[in-house]
Design an enzyme around this catalytic site. Structure first.
Site, PDB file in Angstrom:
ATOM      1  N   ASN A 187       1.676  41.191 -23.907  1.00  8.09           N
ATOM      2  CA  ASN A 187       0.255  41.044 -24.224  1.00  8.09           C
ATOM      3  C   ASN A 187       0.050  40.242 -25.509  1.00  8.09           C
ATOM      4  OD1 ASN A 187      -2.545  41.322 -24.499  1.00  8.09           O
ATOM      5  ND2 ASN A 187      -2.543  43.381 -23.657  1.00  8.09           N
ATOM      6  N   ASP A 188       0.363  40.868 -26.648  1.00  9.40           N
ATOM      7  CA  ASP A 188       0.099  40.196 -27.922  1.00  9.40           C
ATOM      8  C   ASP A 188       0.853  38.876 -28.052  1.00  9.40           C
ATOM      9  OD1 ASP A 188      -1.529  42.330 -28.699  1.00  9.40           O
ATOM     10  OD2 ASP A 188       0.159  43.431 -29.555  1.00  9.40           O
ATOM     11  N   VAL A 189       2.054  38.782 -27.465  1.00  4.60           N
ATOM     12  CA  VAL A 189       2.886  37.589 -27.653  1.00  4.60           C
ATOM     13  C   VAL A 189       2.410  36.404 -26.819  1.00  4.60           C
ATOM     14  CG1 VAL A 189       4.904  38.966 -28.260  1.00  4.60           C
ATOM     15  CG2 VAL A 189       4.550  38.298 -25.875  1.00  4.60           C
TER      16      VAL A 189
END
Length: 482
Positions: free
Chosen positions: A409-411
């Site tokens: 997600n964040d990456v």
């Protein structure tokens, strides 16, 4: 006279052999670090590390005057059984928590050794002619106890955050930086005062205990403001602290192996933390001071109007995947939770049989600890030459047909490049928005990444959301590819 000379010569010879054995153990530890630098050689590195530790333990037992070898053996046996049992039963998703827990034990061990030296300095051979603890030993004890206490309490908080016993969101205290700096200065001043005290008896004991309790406090204070986006750096940083604590206690115990091992762990952990901070575009000093980007991260991702997105099925994904020429797979923590790595490798094998080029893209901070995704893929026997780091593969997304995101997600969040108010702003991310097609496996649209922010990739025109358990979805894709 001759007997005394012979005894002295024998003692010197034994000491020389012990130093040689510790040197060999140190070489094995260095080879272990070298092996652990690559998934392809990590098993060999582990074997080197175990061999070095065995040499160090046996040498210590043989060359030191131990009151009761049976008690030591029983303790080693009990600890070994507990460690073996935990290692066999622990899920890969819980590996970050396990690492944090082990770090806390290393820190607590350093504190207990320092306390033992303080309570019974004669047994440690650190008294001067007047019966006082040597000044240099007081410094070693204070530093070892302080670093160990910080490691213990900080690791406890990290474990609680990673394990869900405590919110992963930053906990912001008023004037936290002033409190942290004041506590740190108090520990430094206390160490200097304890080292310069004319005596090391009960009169100065309160200084030692003040150092220990202040260090326990600052360990908590440093970690609770740090949010989920920076947790992989925290785990690496605590690993470094545990090494330095062990090295400091090595001086107190006059044990060369502990000094060498602690210095290797401390320096390698510090280097890894620095590399990860660079990979996340974080300031190393800001992270260890607590709560980089926490103010914005605490409220990000909450509420807001639901934006339109596309959903698809396993059959849709299978059809598109087998028509592609190049697929890049981006695994994340969701893959670890679902234990989908084996099904993912099976899907990749089927695609390769159909002539599709498949690569895996690994972000330095994917998951919740350094190397988390590499370990999972290695467990599934994914070929090492198909796994690439961010800087080696990011330029290829513009030429790939499908970016297949499974649990990350964040990456992959473009907010890291565009939104200055985001807690992940400045962190290098994969350019999945440049791919022709994006398949995003996610359990539901209700959750957000560990940093707590929404992801614009969900709503792109070329993105198809595959909303299901990661393992179940990949297994259905595999069936559709048959």
């Amino acid at each position: 006279m001759l007997s005394l000379l012979s005894a002295g010569a024998a003692g010197a010879s034994a000491n020389s052999w012990a130093m040689l054995a510790y040197l060999v153990a140190g070489v094995f530890f260095i080879l272990a670090l070298r092996g652990l630098s690559s998934p392809a050689s990590s098993r060999k590195g582990n074997r080197f590390g175990m061999a070095g530790m065995l040499i160090a333990i046996v040498t210590t037992l043989v060359t030191h005057d131990i009151a009761n070898i049976a008690e030591i053996g029983i303790a080693i046996l009990i600890g070994g059984i507990i460690g073996f049992t935990i290692a066999r039963r622990i899920a890969m998703t819980a590996m970050p928590q396990l690492v944090a827990a082990f770090h806390s034990l290393v820190g607590l061990a350093a504190v207990l050794v320092a306390v033992a030296a303080f309570m019974n300095p004669e047994a440690f051979g650190i008294l001067d002619g007047a019966g006082n603890i040597l000044a240099v030993s007081r410094v070693e004890m204070a530093l070892g106890a302080a670093i160990g206490a910080i490691t213990f309490s900080g690791s406890v908080i990290a474990f609680a955050k990673l394990n869900g016993n405590m919110s992963g969101a930053p906990i912001m205290l008023p004037a936290r930086h002033v409190i942290n700096l004041g506590t740190l200065l108090a520990i430094i001043a206390g160490t200097a005062l304890y080292a310069m005290a004319p005596q090391a008896g009960a009169g100065e004991g309160w200084v030692f205990w003040a150092i220990v309790f202040s260090a326990f406090a600052i360990g908590f204070l440093l970690i609770i403001p740090i949010g989920g986006a920076d947790m992989p750096v925290v785990v690496s940083m605590l690993n470094s602290y545990s090494g330095w604590a062990a090295a400091a206690m090595g001086f107190t115990l006059h044990n060369t192996a502990m000094i060498i091992t602690g210095a290797l762990v401390g320096s390698s952990g510090a280097i890894l933390s620095y590399i990860m901070c660079r990979a996340m575009n974080r300031s190393f000093v800001s992270v260890i001071a607590g709560g980089f980007g926490a103010e914005s991260g605490a409220t990000a991702g909450g509420g807001g109007e639901q934006r339109p997105y596309k959903t698809g099925s396993a059959e849709d994904a299978a059809f598109m995947l087998e028509q592609a020429e190049k697929v890049i797979i981006i695994p994340g923590y969701g893959m670890a939770v679902a234990q989908a790595q084996h099904a993912l490798r099976e899907m990749a094998d089927q695609l390769k049989e159909k002539g599709v080029e498949v690569k895996y893209a690994i972000h330095p901070v994917a998951g919740r600890m350094p190397g988390h995704m590499n370990v999972l893929l290695a467990e599934a026997n994914v070929p090492y030459d198909e796994v690439f780091e961010l800087e080696d593969i990011n330029s290829e997304f513009a030429q790939c047909d499908i970016a297949f995101i499974i649990g990350a997600n964040d990456v992959v969040n473009p907010a890291a490049k565009t939104d200055k108010s985001s807690p992940i702003y400045g962190m290098p991310v994969f350019d999945v928005d440049k791919a022709k097609q994006v398949f995003f496996i996610k359990r539901s649209m209700g959750g957000v990444g560990y940093a707590g922010v929404d992801n614009d990739v969900f709503y792109m025109n070329q993105t198809v959301m595959l909303l299901a358990d990661a393992k179940k979805m990949v297994e259905e894709i595999v069936k559709s590819l048959d």
